[in-house]
Design an enzyme around this catalytic site. Structure first.
Site, short mmCIF file in Angstrom:
data_model
loop_
_atom_site.label_atom_id
_atom_site.label_comp_id
_atom_site.label_asym_id
_atom_site.label_seq_id
_atom_site.Cartn_x
_atom_site.Cartn_y
_atom_site.Cartn_z
N ASN A 1 -17.80 92.14 53.53
CA ASN A 1 -17.96 91.72 52.13
C ASN A 1 -16.87 90.72 51.70
O ASN A 1 -16.23 90.09 52.52
CB ASN A 1 -18.04 92.91 51.19
CG ASN A 1 -19.07 92.71 50.09
OD1 ASN A 1 -19.04 91.71 49.40
ND2 ASN A 1 -19.99 93.64 49.94
N ARG A 2 -16.67 90.57 50.38
CA ARG A 2 -15.90 89.45 49.84
C ARG A 2 -14.46 89.83 49.50
O ARG A 2 -14.21 90.95 49.05
CB ARG A 2 -16.60 88.90 48.59
CG ARG A 2 -17.94 88.28 48.92
CD ARG A 2 -18.71 87.81 47.71
NE ARG A 2 -19.82 86.97 48.13
CZ ARG A 2 -20.99 87.43 48.56
NH1 ARG A 2 -21.22 88.73 48.61
NH2 ARG A 2 -21.94 86.60 48.96
N HIS B 1 -17.05 88.34 54.79
CA HIS B 1 -17.20 88.96 56.11
C HIS B 1 -16.12 88.50 57.09
O HIS B 1 -16.39 88.27 58.27
CB HIS B 1 -18.59 88.70 56.69
CG HIS B 1 -19.71 89.30 55.88
ND1 HIS B 1 -19.57 90.46 55.16
CD2 HIS B 1 -21.00 88.89 55.66
CE1 HIS B 1 -20.71 90.76 54.55
NE2 HIS B 1 -21.59 89.81 54.83
N HIS C 1 -24.45 94.95 59.85
CA HIS C 1 -25.23 94.10 58.96
C HIS C 1 -26.70 94.01 59.38
O HIS C 1 -27.32 92.95 59.27
CB HIS C 1 -24.59 92.72 58.89
CG HIS C 1 -24.83 91.97 57.62
ND1 HIS C 1 -26.08 91.62 57.20
CD2 HIS C 1 -23.97 91.53 56.67
CE1 HIS C 1 -25.99 90.97 56.04
NE2 HIS C 1 -24.70 90.91 55.70
N GLN D 1 -23.40 98.31 50.35
CA GLN D 1 -23.94 97.08 49.81
C GLN D 1 -25.43 97.08 50.12
O GLN D 1 -25.83 97.11 51.28
CB GLN D 1 -23.27 95.85 50.46
CG GLN D 1 -23.74 94.51 49.92
CD GLN D 1 -22.96 94.04 48.68
OE1 GLN D 1 -21.99 94.70 48.27
NE2 GLN D 1 -23.37 92.95 48.10
N GLU E 1 -25.30 98.20 53.97
CA GLU E 1 -24.02 98.00 54.65
C GLU E 1 -22.99 98.97 54.07
O GLU E 1 -22.51 98.77 52.96
CB GLU E 1 -23.54 96.56 54.43
CG GLU E 1 -24.54 95.50 54.81
CD GLU E 1 -24.29 94.18 54.07
OE1 GLU E 1 -23.15 93.70 54.07
OE2 GLU E 1 -25.23 93.64 53.48
#
Ligand code: GAL
Length: 343
Positions: free
Chosen positions: A75-76, A101, A173, A283, A310
């Site tokens: 993720n971010r 990622h 993912h 996610q 995720e």
């Protein structure tokens, strides 16, 4: 039953694990990636329920992270930087001003070393990630183990140790389509999520604001089974920002013990998947960024043709003191597990 190995492009290998039920998964050492899940539905029809490609080279050429192991951080991360013990670490800005990622050369682009445990129907992939890898501190020894159980559970376990304090927040993912990877849009699937809250994001960059918003009364309420497509075009701002579902759900769990957190069911009800994890977040991403292109076996993939669940720490949690921390202390063991179970 057992494991067979074949080549998967120029240098990579594909490991196929089959259980006594005839369910077969395939994983490659390129990216420690899940390539196939062949499972029979209620009518005995065998389908491959994850999106993917036919060779390691095709995986290297795409940036959708099909089936990939994401590391060190899924993720971010806001402004592509974080601070550990007073030192600021800079990562690649590969998603606007942010890091997504882990960067352009994440774990999904690496060749991993494979070790098979035939008696356990498992393949373990090992990777040495050096100090400074993608900007992250510490030499880190990482492993990801895929196990296919006799009750059709696909278990993914992660293990990592670093010699400096660092971030550890890995995920898988995979894009699931329980009608078959080649069957087009997946929005007619039904989903249940064990989450009363989600982490709303800023419009630009999709970085969590730090709040946890109740899902009740929003299109993100999956506390009862809901069809994914029913509210996907909602004008609820959080849905508009993300262009569909692309949100982290705050699971109704403490973390650290395995809990059932999601159920996904094929449109015709012929196959379901339960997700179990010891993580605090998931996610749910509805494949909004998939552009039409060719996938495995000549399949035509389309926007929203697969759904990702995720499991992870919350996005940007290394910078957000309100969230459970993905900090891995030097010498400590990062150990987490997620199971996707088909029936
Ligand atoms: C997801 C992320 C999406 C998108 C996707 C890759 O995990 O939430 O926003 O970046 O990966 O295409």
């Amino acid at each position: 039953m057992g494991i067979t190995k074949k080549s998967f492009g120029k240098t990579a290998s594909l490991y196929e694990i089959t259980n006594a039920k005839g369910t077969k998964i395939a994983v490659t050492d390129f990216g420690a990636t899940l390539v196939n899940v062949f499972v029979a539905d209620r009518n005995g029809k065998v389908k491959d329920v994850v999106l993917g490609y036919d060779s390691a080279e095709e995986y290297a050429a795409h940036d959708l992270y099909f089936g990939a192991t994401i590391g060190r951080n899924g993720n971010r991360i806001d402004d592509a930087s974080f601070n550990i013990n007073g030192t600021v670490y800079k990562l690649a800005k590969n998603d606007g001003e942010n890091n997504l990622h882990s960067g352009p050369d994440g774990f999904e682009q690496r060749m991993w070393n494979a070790v098979c445990a035939e008696s356990e129907n498992a393949v373990r992939f090992e990777l040495t990630s050096p100090d400074g890898d993608e900007g992250y501190p510490g030499n880190m020894n990482v492993s990801v183990t895929y196990t296919l159980t006799e009750d059709n559970g696909l278990e993914i376990s992660y293990d990592a140790v670093s010699d400096k304090d660092t971030v550890a927040n890995m995920t898988n993912h995979s894009y699931f389509n329980l009608a078959g990877h080649e069957s087009g849009e997946a929005v007619a699937h039904r989903l249940w999520l064990n989450a009363d809250g989600f982490t709303p994001v800023r419009q630009i960059g999709l970085i969590p604001t730090g709040e946890i918003t109740p899902v009740k009364g929003t299109p993100l309420d999956f506390t009862t089974m809901q069809t994914v497509g029913d509210r996907i075009e909602s004008d609820y701002p959080q849905m508009v920002f993300a262009g569909g579902y692309d949100h982290n759900f705050a699971l109704n769990v403490k973390g650290g013990t395995m809990e059932k957190i999601a159920t996904l069911t094929a449109p015709d009800d012929s196959l379901s998947m339960d997700v179990f994890t010891d993580c605090v977040g998931v996610q749910f991403y509805s494949g909004n960024f998939i552009k039409p292109h060719a996938g495995k076996n000549g399949a035509s993939y389309v926007r929203r043709g697969g759904l990702c669940l995720e499991t992870q720490y919350f996005p940007n949690s290394i910078n957000q003191p309100k969230f459970a921390s993905p900090l891995l202390k030097a010498g400590d063991r990062y150990c987490t597990k997620t199971v996707y179970k088909f029936y």
